[in-house]
Design a protein around this motif. Structure first.
Motif, short mmCIF file in Angstrom:
data_model
loop_
_atom_site.label_atom_id
_atom_site.label_comp_id
_atom_site.label_asym_id
_atom_site.label_seq_id
_atom_site.Cartn_x
_atom_site.Cartn_y
_atom_site.Cartn_z
N MET A 194 -38.12 30.29 47.96
CA MET A 194 -38.73 29.18 47.22
C MET A 194 -37.76 28.02 47.18
O MET A 194 -36.59 28.20 46.81
N LEU A 195 -38.24 26.83 47.52
CA LEU A 195 -37.42 25.62 47.46
C LEU A 195 -38.03 24.65 46.46
O LEU A 195 -39.23 24.36 46.52
N LYS A 196 -37.20 24.14 45.57
CA LYS A 196 -37.59 23.10 44.63
C LYS A 196 -36.68 21.91 44.91
O LYS A 196 -35.46 22.02 44.77
N ASP A 197 -37.26 20.82 45.35
CA ASP A 197 -36.48 19.62 45.69
C ASP A 197 -35.35 19.95 46.67
O ASP A 197 -34.22 19.47 46.53
N GLY A 198 -35.64 20.82 47.64
CA GLY A 198 -34.68 21.18 48.67
C GLY A 198 -33.66 22.23 48.27
O GLY A 198 -32.82 22.62 49.08
N ILE A 199 -33.73 22.73 47.04
CA ILE A 199 -32.77 23.73 46.53
C ILE A 199 -33.44 25.10 46.53
O ILE A 199 -34.55 25.26 46.01
N ALA A 200 -32.77 26.10 47.12
CA ALA A 200 -33.28 27.47 47.12
C ALA A 200 -33.18 28.03 45.71
O ALA A 200 -32.08 28.11 45.16
N LEU A 211 -36.61 34.68 40.61
CA LEU A 211 -35.94 33.39 40.50
C LEU A 211 -34.44 33.67 40.46
O LEU A 211 -33.98 34.50 39.67
N TRP A 212 -33.70 33.02 41.32
CA TRP A 212 -32.28 33.31 41.45
C TRP A 212 -31.44 32.70 40.35
O TRP A 212 -30.31 33.13 40.11
N GLY A 264 -39.39 29.78 33.03
CA GLY A 264 -40.21 29.17 32.01
C GLY A 264 -40.92 27.89 32.43
O GLY A 264 -41.47 27.18 31.59
N GLN A 265 -40.90 27.59 33.72
CA GLN A 265 -41.54 26.38 34.21
C GLN A 265 -42.71 26.68 35.15
O GLN A 265 -43.28 25.77 35.75
#
Length: 172
Positions: A70-76, A97-98, A104-105
């Protein structure tokens, strides 16, 4: 289970999910060394984390599908998707989630839902199992949101404290 159409990259509203890459290793090793990995038998040292990560990446080569990063704004930020160690049983659906900063989001639920929809709608998968340690109440809630049904199946030897949910196409 069909593997011919499993896409190596999926998008949700806020996330990109893609097959693991070497650049994800450092974030995965940090997760493995942290208390967050305790629900899956950790913490793990660097060598064991490397072994687990390469198994995740290699799963795509051996099976033609696997867990997405999973990437959020390019961050794993974690991984999600199917794991099939034994082709004689239904694959296991996993998510993690690492980093606790992303809890919580709704990211894990969003990613799991996106991957499950792809597998059932586009790939015609019918069933998966989900194994969770009961103390991991957040993951139990995600399984229930996906429509998974808690069973009374015995825990596998390799995950003795877990409970088993079954997830069927068309659930939720």
């Amino acid at each position: 289970m069909s593997t011919l159409t499993v896409q190596q990259m999926l998008n949700s509203e806020r996330l990109i999910m893609r097959a693991p890459q070497a650049s994800d290793l450092q974030a995965y090793q940090a997760y493995c060394a942290s208390p967050r990995s305790s629900f899956v038998g950790g913490p793990f040292d660097t060598a064991k984390a490397f072994e687990k990560f390469t198994a995740m990446a290699g799963h795509w080569i051996v099976r033609g599908f696997g867990r997405y990063v999973m990437l959020k704004d390019g961050i794993a930020i974690g991984h999600v998707g199917p794991l099939c160690m034994d082709e004689s049983v239904a694959p296991e659906f996993t998510w993690t989630l690492w980093d606790g900063a992303y809890e919580g989001q709704g990211y894990a639920t969003e990613a799991a839902s996106t991957v499950w929809q792809h597998l059932t709608n586009d790939c015609q998968w019918k069933e998966m199992v989900i194994r969770i340690v009961p103390d991991n109440t957040k993951s139990c809630r995600i399984a229930e949101r996906l429509g998974a049904i808690l069973t009374d199946e015995a825990a596998p030897v390799w995950y003795p404290d877990s409970v088993t949910y079954r997830l069927y196409a068309g659930a939720a």
